[in-house]
Every structure is written in C-alpha cells, then in structure tokens.
Design an enzyme around this catalytic site. Structure first.
Site, PDB file in Angstrom:
ATOM      1  N   ASP A   1      13.061  10.508  -7.615  1.00  0.00           N
ATOM      2  CA  ASP A   1      11.887  11.146  -8.223  1.00  0.00           C
ATOM      3  C   ASP A   1      11.461  12.355  -7.395  1.00  0.00           C
ATOM      4  O   ASP A   1      11.119  12.212  -6.212  1.00  0.00           O
ATOM      5  CB  ASP A   1      10.715  10.148  -8.289  1.00  0.00           C
TER       6      ASP A   1
ATOM      7  N   GLY B   1      20.885   6.328 -25.596  1.00  0.00           N
ATOM      8  CA  GLY B   1      21.872   5.517 -24.871  1.00  0.00           C
ATOM      9  C   GLY B   1      21.790   5.671 -23.360  1.00  0.00           C
ATOM     10  O   GLY B   1      22.394   4.890 -22.616  1.00  0.00           O
TER      11      GLY B   1
ATOM     12  N   TYR C   1       6.217  19.204  -4.322  1.00  0.00           N
ATOM     13  CA  TYR C   1       6.451  18.480  -3.071  1.00  0.00           C
ATOM     14  C   TYR C   1       7.075  19.401  -2.007  1.00  0.00           C
ATOM     15  O   TYR C   1       7.121  19.047  -0.827  1.00  0.00           O
ATOM     16  CB  TYR C   1       7.338  17.242  -3.282  1.00  0.00           C
TER      17      TYR C   1
ATOM     18  N   LYS D   1       9.159  17.465 -11.944  1.00  0.00           N
ATOM     19  CA  LYS D   1       7.870  17.652 -12.619  1.00  0.00           C
ATOM     20  C   LYS D   1       7.447  19.118 -12.652  1.00  0.00           C
ATOM     21  O   LYS D   1       7.585  19.829 -11.647  1.00  0.00           O
ATOM     22  CB  LYS D   1       6.782  16.833 -11.899  1.00  0.00           C
TER      23      LYS D   1
HETATM   24  P1  NDP Z   1       4.071   4.520  -2.002  1.00  0.00           P
HETATM   25  O1  NDP Z   1       3.133   3.569  -2.639  1.00  0.00           O
HETATM   26  O2  NDP Z   1       5.489   4.561  -2.408  1.00  0.00           O
HETATM   27  O3  NDP Z   1       3.939   4.310  -0.428  1.00  0.00           O
HETATM   28  C1  NDP Z   1       4.617   5.117   0.483  1.00  0.00           C
HETATM   29  C2  NDP Z   1       4.239   4.635   1.870  1.00  0.00           C
HETATM   30  O4  NDP Z   1       4.680   3.291   2.065  1.00  0.00           O
HETATM   31  C3  NDP Z   1       4.884   5.443   2.977  1.00  0.00           C
HETATM   32  O5  NDP Z   1       3.958   5.526   4.040  1.00  0.00           O
HETATM   33  C4  NDP Z   1       6.086   4.603   3.381  1.00  0.00           C
HETATM   34  O6  NDP Z   1       6.418   4.847   4.737  1.00  0.00           O
HETATM   35  C5  NDP Z   1       5.540   3.210   3.204  1.00  0.00           C
HETATM   36  N1  NDP Z   1       6.580   2.217   2.882  1.00  0.00           N
HETATM   37  C6  NDP Z   1       7.680   2.376   2.114  1.00  0.00           C
HETATM   38  N2  NDP Z   1       8.369   1.238   2.001  1.00  0.00           N
HETATM   39  C7  NDP Z   1       7.704   0.313   2.729  1.00  0.00           C
HETATM   40  C8  NDP Z   1       7.928  -1.051   3.011  1.00  0.00           C
HETATM   41  N3  NDP Z   1       8.970  -1.685   2.516  1.00  0.00           N
HETATM   42  N4  NDP Z   1       7.028  -1.687   3.812  1.00  0.00           N
HETATM   43  C9  NDP Z   1       5.961  -1.035   4.312  1.00  0.00           C
HETATM   44  N5  NDP Z   1       5.690   0.259   4.082  1.00  0.00           N
HETATM   45  C10 NDP Z   1       6.562   0.929   3.284  1.00  0.00           C
HETATM   46  O7  NDP Z   1       3.379   5.966  -2.164  1.00  0.00           O
HETATM   47  P2  NDP Z   1       3.606   7.332  -2.884  1.00  0.00           P
HETATM   48  O8  NDP Z   1       2.248   7.849  -3.167  1.00  0.00           O
HETATM   49  O9  NDP Z   1       4.545   8.169  -2.124  1.00  0.00           O
HETATM   50  O10 NDP Z   1       4.260   6.992  -4.303  1.00  0.00           O
HETATM   51  C11 NDP Z   1       5.637   6.858  -4.528  1.00  0.00           C
HETATM   52  C12 NDP Z   1       6.201   8.059  -5.265  1.00  0.00           C
HETATM   53  O11 NDP Z   1       5.598   8.217  -6.544  1.00  0.00           O
HETATM   54  C13 NDP Z   1       5.923   9.402  -4.600  1.00  0.00           C
HETATM   55  O12 NDP Z   1       6.669   9.600  -3.430  1.00  0.00           O
HETATM   56  C14 NDP Z   1       6.223  10.343  -5.731  1.00  0.00           C
HETATM   57  O13 NDP Z   1       7.624  10.495  -5.898  1.00  0.00           O
HETATM   58  C15 NDP Z   1       5.580   9.598  -6.904  1.00  0.00           C
HETATM   59  N6  NDP Z   1       4.179  10.013  -7.137  1.00  0.00           N
HETATM   60  C16 NDP Z   1       3.888  10.719  -8.278  1.00  0.00           C
HETATM   61  C17 NDP Z   1       2.616  11.154  -8.538  1.00  0.00           C
HETATM   62  C18 NDP Z   1       2.341  11.898  -9.796  1.00  0.00           C
HETATM   63  O14 NDP Z   1       1.270  12.528  -9.889  1.00  0.00           O
HETATM   64  N7  NDP Z   1       3.209  11.865 -10.776  1.00  0.00           N
HETATM   65  C19 NDP Z   1       1.506  10.914  -7.590  1.00  0.00           C
HETATM   66  C20 NDP Z   1       1.896  10.078  -6.465  1.00  0.00           C
HETATM   67  C21 NDP Z   1       3.166   9.672  -6.265  1.00  0.00           C
HETATM   68  P3  NDP Z   1       7.907   5.295   5.208  1.00  0.00           P
HETATM   69  O15 NDP Z   1       8.303   6.506   4.413  1.00  0.00           O
HETATM   70  O16 NDP Z   1       7.712   5.594   6.652  1.00  0.00           O
HETATM   71  O17 NDP Z   1       8.794   4.114   4.951  1.00  0.00           O
END
Ligand code: NDP
Length: 318
Positions: free
Chosen positions: A43, A9, A48, A77
């Site tokens: 997340d 749920g 991290y 994680k």
């Molecule tokens: P994303 O694909 O979410 O990209 C993040 C980047 O995009 C940052 O530089 C951010 O900059 C920029 N950004 C955010 N919003 C916008 C927007 N609207 N327009 C333009 N640029 C934007 O990358 P991540 O690799 O961080 O993936 C997201 C999340 O997934 C991670 O943070 C993590 O929590 C998870 N993850 C998990 C993994 C795993 O092994 N399980 C591996 C990789 C990621 P700014 O912050 O300056 O806005």
C-alpha cells in the site's frame, strides 16, 4: 493467504504492507524483505514521499526474479492537490514513474478533500478548494480516465463515508471497488462495512494496529493504546500469538483487507503470519464489545473555519 475477489477475476491478498511513515533509507529494505518473505500486496501513496524508494525495491525484486509484476498487488493514492479532472492522470503517471511500474492494481482518492495545486498540507484556509468548485464527481471522472488508459486496473476511494459513496454512485460510470478507511476494534464501523458489502465495494482497514507511530499532532495523552488492550492481550495469550496478530486476524475474518505498517523484519514476518491465527466465535464476540468509535487519524487536518469542512463531523458525515 485469503484474497478479496474482484469482478474481473483479479484478487487482492488480504494482508498487505503499509508504507506511511516508512522513512527514506528504511523503506527499500522493508519492501524487499516483505516481498522476500511472501507479501504480495503493498500500500503506497504519493504524499508518503517514499514512492521512488519503493519503486527501486519493486524494480530490483522483479529484475532479480524474486517476484513477477503480475503477482504483486500495488495500491497508490491520488493526493488532495490534484483533484481537478485533468490533474488525475498526470498525478498517476508521476506515481507510476516513481514506483517503476506501468500500471497500478488499485488507485484510490486519498481523502474527500481538495487543496490547491502544489499544496502538500494546508497552512491556511486559502490552501483549500471547495468541493462545490472541484466536486468528488469531477475527480472521479479523472479516476475513470486512469482505467480507460490502462494505468489502473481498479479504482476506489479512501476516507469516504456512506453518504459520500452514495453520492458518488449517482454519477460514477465506473463503479468504485474499494473504500480504504481506518478500521480496528476501537473503530469497527459496522454500518459502513455492511453498506459497502451490499454495494460491492471492498474495505481495506488502515491503522489496524492503532498507528502507534502517527505524527505527534495526532496524539493526545489520553488516547487508548490498541496494542495494549487487555482483551486483545488475553486472546493473544490464548492463541500463543501476539496482540498485533489478533488485530490482523480479526480484520481478515471480517472480510476486509488489512495493511499493517512495519519496517522491522521480525514484525513484518509476524504480521504476515497472522494469516494462520484462527480466532473463534468467542474471541470475535469479545472483540466486538471493544468498539468505541475512536479514530487515531481523526481528519482534523482538513477542518478549518471558512474551509469546506468546518467540523470533523461534516468530514465523516456523522
Ligand atoms: P499501523 O496501525 O499499521 O501501526 C504501525 C505501527 O505499529 C508502527 O509503529 C510499527 O512499528 C508498529 N508495528 C507494526 N507491526 C507491529 C507488531 N507486530 N507489533 C507491535 N508493533 C507493530 O499504522 P499506520 O497508520 O501506518 O497504518 C497502516 C497503513 O495504512 C499505513 O502505513 C498506510 O499505508 C495506510 N494508511 C492509510 C491512510 C489513508 O488515509 N488512506 C491513513 C493511515 C494509514 P515498526 O514499523 O517499527 O514495526
């Protein structure tokens, strides 16, 4: 906001906030602002290195009445250096202490990779443990204890191929409910997505915007830039929204949850607002043509001569 339903749920908000690379001194503000504007899914991960600061934001947001604990969905994680069965509950307890929580909504195995105790990232082949020695089935038993003890409401995996999930299902007492993997128009993973749907495992799409701030060792000069894709840009123009919003909306329409990372108030807002961008069949058809099986987080960190995985193909089973 669309949600993903769970058997007991519970519901996970489809759009969440990623926190990888959200730096000390930034992440508290980002999480507070996210909660203030309506994010209810965050997340996290022990590796991290920012869970204590996020935990301060959770504490302040809950104590000030901004949000109730039960209205938040928090994922974290298990890091690769705590894969032995008796290390899993203690690792989660540390995460809970840092996050100022007494339970997680979802705890997932970060990678199908085992490292020796105390190793953050491998410096040499000596830092790895073989999965023949510490199997994913053993780690899963530790994950199951987290549920038994009420420390995690749901458990799952991350970066698992179809083959690794199939293996896990042969021994799992508690069914995994999530596989968090990289997913975006350049890495659509339709086979994995359909398989997971068929065996009642949800998908969370990570790096949905192409992870433009990923560490330099993961960047190559000729990597495609997802946020600059021309097809995505033209769809964004058509809907009067940003390319990032197209990418987030695409993930939600495919039935996955999606966790764009941002520390900018403007982009946090924009990403959450993607919930109201409605792509049509033509947009979806155009985006489906963009698939090129390209990984921004390619797993090369876990591959080494003499280690359990000697090629990324072995890690991903492809
Ligand atoms: P994303 O694909 O979410 O990209 C993040 C980047 O995009 C940052 O530089 C951010 O900059 C920029 N950004 C955010 N919003 C916008 C927007 N609207 N327009 C333009 N640029 C934007 O990358 P991540 O690799 O961080 O993936 C997201 C999340 O997934 C991670 O943070 C993590 O929590 C998870 N993850 C998990 C993994 C795993 O092994 N399980 C591996 C990789 C990621 P700014 O912050 O300056 O806005």
């Amino acid at each position: 906001m669309k949600t993903l339903p769970f058997k007991n749920g519970d519901t996970m908000p489809a759009i969440g906030l990623g926190t990888w690379k959200s730096k000390e001194g930034e992440v508290y503000k980002a999480v507070m602002e996210a909660i203030r504007i309506g994010y209810r899914h965050i997340d996290c991960a022990a590796i991290y290195g920012n869970e204590a600061e996020i935990g301060q934001a959770f504490k302040d947001a809950i104590e000030s009445g901004l949000v109730k604990r039960e209205d938040l969905w928090v994922t974290s994680k298990l890091w690769n250096n705590s894969h032995r069965k008796d290390q899993v509950v203690p690792a989660l307890q540390k995460t809970l202490k840092d996050l100022n929580l007494d339970y997680l909504d979802l705890y997932i195995i970060h990678w199908p990779v085992a490292l020796k105790e105390g190793v953050g990232f491998p410096g040499s082949v000596e830092d790895f443990l073989s999965l023949d020695e510490v199997s994913l089935a053993e780690t899963w038993e530790g994950m199951e204890q987290c549920v038994d003890q009420g420390l995690a409401r749901h458990i799952g995996v991350s970066n698992f191929s179809m083959e690794k999930i199939k293996n896990l299902l042969t021994t799992a007492r508690i069914h995994p409910e999530m596989n968090q993997v990289e997913m975006h128009p350049y890495l659509q993973q339709n086979v994995l997505l359909n398989y997971c749907k068929n065996v009642n495992i949800h998908i969370t799409a990570y790096s949905p915007l192409g992870s433009s701030d990923r560490p330099v060792h993961l960047v190559k000069a000729d990597d495609p830039v997802l946020l600059k894709d021309e097809t995505v840009a033209s769809i964004a123009e058509k809907h009067g929204c940003s390319p990032a919003q197209v990418l987030i909306s695409w993930a939600v329409i495919r039935g996955t949850s999606v966790i764009p990372k941002s520390v900018s108030p403007e982009r946090l807002h924009q990403n959450l607002e993607a919930a109201s961008v409605e792509l049509d069949d033509d947009d979806m058809a155009q985006i489906s043509e963009l698939d090129r099986h390209f990984r921004y987080v390619n797993g090369s960190t876990w591959v080494r001569e003499g280690a359990y995985y000697t090629t990324t193909a072995e890690l991903w089973d492809e």
